[in-house]
Design an enzyme around this catalytic site. Structure first.
Site, PDB file in Angstrom:
ATOM      1  N   CYS A  78       0.873  -1.280  -0.006  1.00  0.00           N
ATOM      2  CA  CYS A  78       0.004   0.083   0.084  1.00  0.00           C
ATOM      3  C   CYS A  78       0.808   1.260  -0.068  1.00  0.00           C
ATOM      4  CB  CYS A  78      -0.948  -0.006   1.176  1.00  0.00           C
ATOM      5  SG  CYS A  78      -2.465  -0.996   1.111  1.00  0.00           S
ATOM      6  N   GLU A 136      -7.453   1.232   2.903  1.00  0.00           N
ATOM      7  CA  GLU A 136      -7.677   1.906   4.228  1.00  0.00           C
ATOM      8  C   GLU A 136      -9.370   1.707   4.957  1.00  0.00           C
ATOM      9  OE1 GLU A 136      -4.373   3.197   2.229  1.00  0.00           O
ATOM     10  OE2 GLU A 136      -6.462   2.935   1.453  1.00  0.00           O
ATOM     11  N   ASP A 143     -11.917  -6.836  21.635  1.00  0.00           N
ATOM     12  CA  ASP A 143     -11.162  -6.694  22.776  1.00  0.00           C
ATOM     13  C   ASP A 143     -12.133  -5.942  23.796  1.00  0.00           C
ATOM     14  OD1 ASP A 143      -8.673  -6.403  23.971  1.00  0.00           O
ATOM     15  OD2 ASP A 143      -8.779  -4.400  23.930  1.00  0.00           O
TER      16      ASP A 143
END
Length: 160
Positions: free
Chosen positions: A77, A113, A127
């Site tokens: 990228c 992105e 998480d």
């Protein structure tokens, strides 16, 4: 249609695509995905009752950070100028859905992105809530990140 792999050179070695000769254009990419969670966890997210804090605000920040650092984690990228990032998290039936829209003006697209924003945003949700998802056997029977995909990709000449 002949398919040409632009990330390899004539010897088959990995290379970054040269975009130097391409014209700058306005570009936008939108990606979407979801994390399936138990009803109890979804209710706790909606009530802002997760012990680690505000799940969706933390996930939004993580998604934006991921967008800004995609070039550091995806080997081929380009580092692109991000002109705008929009994030949306919604708690629905059985899942938290994440949508990330990225805009840039440059020589290459921004779909990587947008995908990085979605996957990181959903990873942050995981998480934040994983302790709530664990069953008595220490397993996570409900939680799954699913259906991450690009849903829109556009480009237009500057000034259009």
């Amino acid at each position: 249609m002949t398919e040409e792999f632009t990330h390899v050179d004539a010897d088959g070695d990995a290379q970054m695509v040269d975009v130097g000769e391409k014209a700058d254009t306005q570009r936008r990419a939108v990606a979407r995905g979801e994390i399936r969670l138990s009803t109890a966890t979804l209710d706790a997210i909606s009530a802002d009752d997760i012990g680690k804090g505000d799940v969706l605000t933390t996930a939004r920040i993580g998604a934006i950070q991921a967008v800004k650092h995609t070039w550091e984690t995806i080997p081929m990228c380009h580092q692109i100028p991000i002109t705008n990032v929009e994030t949306d998290f919604s708690v629905g039936d059985g899942a938290v859905e994440c949508t990330v829209a990225v805009e840039t003006v440059g020589k290459t697209g921004c779909e990587m992105e947008a995908l990085e924003g979605v996957t990181t945003g959903l990873n942050v949700v995981w998480d934040m809530v994983k302790a709530s998802e664990k069953d008595d056997d220490g397993q996570y029977p409900t939680a799954a990140i699913e259906d991450v995909r690009v849903v829109e990709k556009t480009k237009s000449a500057l000034g259009e």
